[in-house]
Design an enzyme around this catalytic site. Structure first.
Site, short mmCIF file in Angstrom:
data_model
loop_
_atom_site.label_atom_id
_atom_site.label_comp_id
_atom_site.label_asym_id
_atom_site.label_seq_id
_atom_site.Cartn_x
_atom_site.Cartn_y
_atom_site.Cartn_z
N HIS A 102 3.78 -4.34 -3.71
CA HIS A 102 2.57 -4.98 -3.21
C HIS A 102 2.91 -6.32 -2.55
O HIS A 102 3.84 -7.01 -2.97
CB HIS A 102 1.59 -5.21 -4.37
CG HIS A 102 0.23 -5.64 -3.93
ND1 HIS A 102 -0.19 -6.95 -3.95
CD2 HIS A 102 -0.82 -4.92 -3.44
CE1 HIS A 102 -1.44 -7.03 -3.52
NE2 HIS A 102 -1.84 -5.81 -3.21
N SER A 158 0.46 10.83 -9.74
CA SER A 158 -0.32 9.96 -8.87
C SER A 158 -1.63 10.61 -8.45
O SER A 158 -1.74 11.84 -8.41
CB SER A 158 0.50 9.60 -7.63
OG SER A 158 -0.27 8.84 -6.71
#
Length: 624
Positions: free
Chosen positions: A201, A404
């Site tokens: 991120h 995921s």
């Protein structure tokens, strides 16, 4: 924009009385009944006047102010006329309708919008502020520390750390959790180097800039996971300096989970003792999902990690951004300081902290509990597989990482479509993050519209969708170049995780053929095999692999060690139920018992010591 909104609202709500004043509204007036939803904002052109910029380009200083609502001074007689209140009621009603409409088409960002906190509305009349240390009460009495500590204790149990061994607090967002975790690492090792994968991120690299830290970016596999071979090559030249590592429990774009055990093993192999590295786990979204997935790798303070952070407004669901940051008590003293003004101590980044957020989190955790979250996780994973399968059936490039709920697919050609469905995009990729509020019906609407639009974007062979082979792998790419390529000719990296064994496509001389049962197709397949070896740690509780990618790096795989006496059904129960490429759709998999039977027929096992037996593992070379 404010003039437009104001004019429309006033003309709809009342008529002038001829003297320039507005008539008072009737008591039964319902502003929501006459206010339409805000239209989709148009793309902003260069300098705000159009022309000269590429589609989708961001224009700093222009994107927001095209739709701003100005603040205006009230008239002297507003208290008696109520004109200002009526105007604001209309604007807010219009805004609410906009929120309802935009929520219907929200797919690209990881926010759980399925919540109802009506029971907490009574608390909005109070200014609740948890300033300072959550474990030390300050002179300010309007706080929610009792809720905050309850939430922290819940997460401490989840991540296996005792109450007297951890410190943490409710942050204002996920980024603050990363800023705090990396700051603690920097304070523990002032001369340490920050290592983070390229797909981490952006807040991780923001932290490096803010703290003036040396930062090394590590390459990733096609799945988005950190490439530990490259990580090792970056560590070795810097062995004289401590390592501060950001481990992703779900990357931003692809939702990939870094192999924490392999990261730790790589550090140890490079000569780093546990007192010379600090690991921060960024679990913004998947940090709360992973504990409820069977056989998922475990994030635990029983391992040599320094801190874990998650976002509270993502999977949990909360009307305001917030997060949870937990670190070891032994580390926090380097940050904590006395604040006489508060009559407390403070080791947080933000001084004042939203006291409402801990109450919202506490409310949700009590209502859902572990079982409730487990059901929601299973729902998200099922729906994500549904979306991925539908995209592939429609001939659209798509990838879904194991563990995921982030489905990556080709970026829509029309930026208005992207904005309508609020898709997050990077390069030629876009993604949908399937959250608890995303239903099959919503996914069907999205798919129907996407397929219809693609028939317009790509009317013939002259206009082709982008190739995503470099982004998500050739196996997942459905472009004109790759959609008809036989699986046997496709390259694939060896994708690893604690889920079980993996095999990859390798070139070389074929060994004797054998048959294996593909669970996906339930068909008996004939495969040519190549002897290669893997490594499996003998601690099945952690069950991690020390696997080196095969095809991508050309490096050989290593040996697979199986504890003696477990070459039987017990191993099938303790390991993954499948062998194959769960991360790469289309690759066959088989039950471990069947694989073991094949192995025993093909090679003989040899005892190497009292604890382990070496058994060769084989990679498929051809597929029917």
């Amino acid at each position: 924009m404010v003039g437009t909104v104001g004019a429309e609202t006033i003309s709809l709500l009342s008529k002038g009385n001829g003297n320039g004043k507005l008539d008072l509204l009737s008591e039964d007036f319902d502003p929501a009944a006459v206010v339409a939803a805000e239209p989709l904002p148009a793309a902003v052109e260069s300098n705000g006047v159009g022309g000269g910029r590429k589609e989708g380009e961001m224009v700093l200083g222009r994107n927001v102010h095209t739709t701003c609502l100005s603040v205006t001074e009230p008239d002297e007689d507003d208290e008696s006329t109520g004109d200002k209140d009526a105007y604001m009621a209309g604007v807010l009603a219009r805004y609410r309708k906009t929120l309802v409409e935009r929520t219907k088409h929200h797919l690209g960002y990881p926010y759980n919008l399925d919540f109802d906190f009506g029971a907490l509305a009574q608390l909005q009349h109070f200014s609740i502020n948890n300033l300072g240390d959550p474990f030390i009460e300050s002179n300010y009495g309007v706080h929610s520390r009792q809720f905050e500590v309850g939430v922290l204790d819940w997460f401490a149990r989840l991540w296996e750390i005792e109450k007297d061994e951890y410190w943490g607090y409710i942050t204002n967002c996920g980024t603050e959790g990363n800023l705090h975790g990396i700051l603690v690492g920097r304070e523990v090792f002032p001369d340490g180097i920050l290592y983070a994968s390229r797909e981490s991120h952006y807040s991780v690299f923001k932290a490096a800039r803010m703290y003036r830290m040396e930062c090394v970016k590590v390459a990733t596999l096609v799945t988005g996971e950190i490439n530990c071979a490259d990580f090792k090559s970056k560590l070795i030249p810097n062995k004289d300096k401590p390592a501060i590592i950001n481990v992703n429990i779900g990357t931003t774009v692809k939702g990939a989970v870094d192999d924490l055990d392999l990261v730790i093993q790589t550090l140890e192999e490079c000569g780093y003792s546990h007192d010379r590295f600090y690991i921060h786990c960024d679990g913004a979204l998947f940090g709360l999902m992973m504990p409820f997935v069977k056989r998922a790798p475990k994030v635990s303070f029983k391992k040599p990690i320094g801190s874990v952070s998650v976002s509270g407004h993502k999977f949990v669901g909360c009307p305001m951004p917030c997060g949870v940051q937990i670190t070891r008590m032994e580390h926090i003293n380097v940050l904590s300081s006395n604040v006489e003004y508060l009559a407390s101590r403070d080791a947080t980044i933000m001084g004042s902290r939203n006291g409402h957020a801990p109450i919202f989190l506490w409310h949700t955790l009590n209502r859902k509990g572990y079982k409730g979250f487990q059901k929601e996780v299973q729902k998200c994973l099922r729906n994500a597989h549904y979306l991925k399968d539908c995209l592939r059936e429609a001939g659209i490039s798509a990838m879904l990482n194991e563990l995921s709920s982030t489905v990556v697919f080709e970026r829509p050609r029309d930026e208005e479509f992207v904005r309508r469905w609020q898709l997050a995009c990077e390069g030629n990729m876009a993604h949908v993050i399937v959250m608890p509020n995303v239903t099959i019906e919503k996914l069907d609407d999205f798919l129907s519209e996407l397929v219809e639009k693609r028939s317009i974007w790509y009317p013939n062979e002259k206009v082709q969708p982008p190739c995503l082979a470099a982004d998500i792998g050739r196996d997942n790419c459905a472009c004109a170049l790759h959609k008809n390529v036989p699986l046997a000719e496709k390259e694939a990296s060896l994708l690893t995780s604690p889920q079980g064994f993996r095999h990859t496509i390798l070139e070389g001389d074929a060994h004797p053929n054998f048959h294996l049962l593909s669970q996906e197709s339930n068909l008996l397949q004939e495969c040519k095999i190549i002897p290669e070896c893997l490594v499996l740690d003998t601690k099945f509780e952690e069950c991690h692999h020390d696997l080196i990618r095969g095809m991508a790096t050309g490096q050989p795989m290593q040996q697979l060690k199986i504890p003696a006496g477990l070459e039987n059904e017990e191993m099938n129960d303790r390991l993954s139920p499948t062998i194959g490429h769960p991360k790469v759709p289309g690759m066959p998999s088989m039950a471990f018992g069947e694989a073991l039977a094949c192995l025993k027929k093909t090679v003989s096992s040899t005892r190497t010591d009292e604890t382990a037996t070496n058994i060769s593992m084989f990679s498929s070379k051809t597929y029917p």
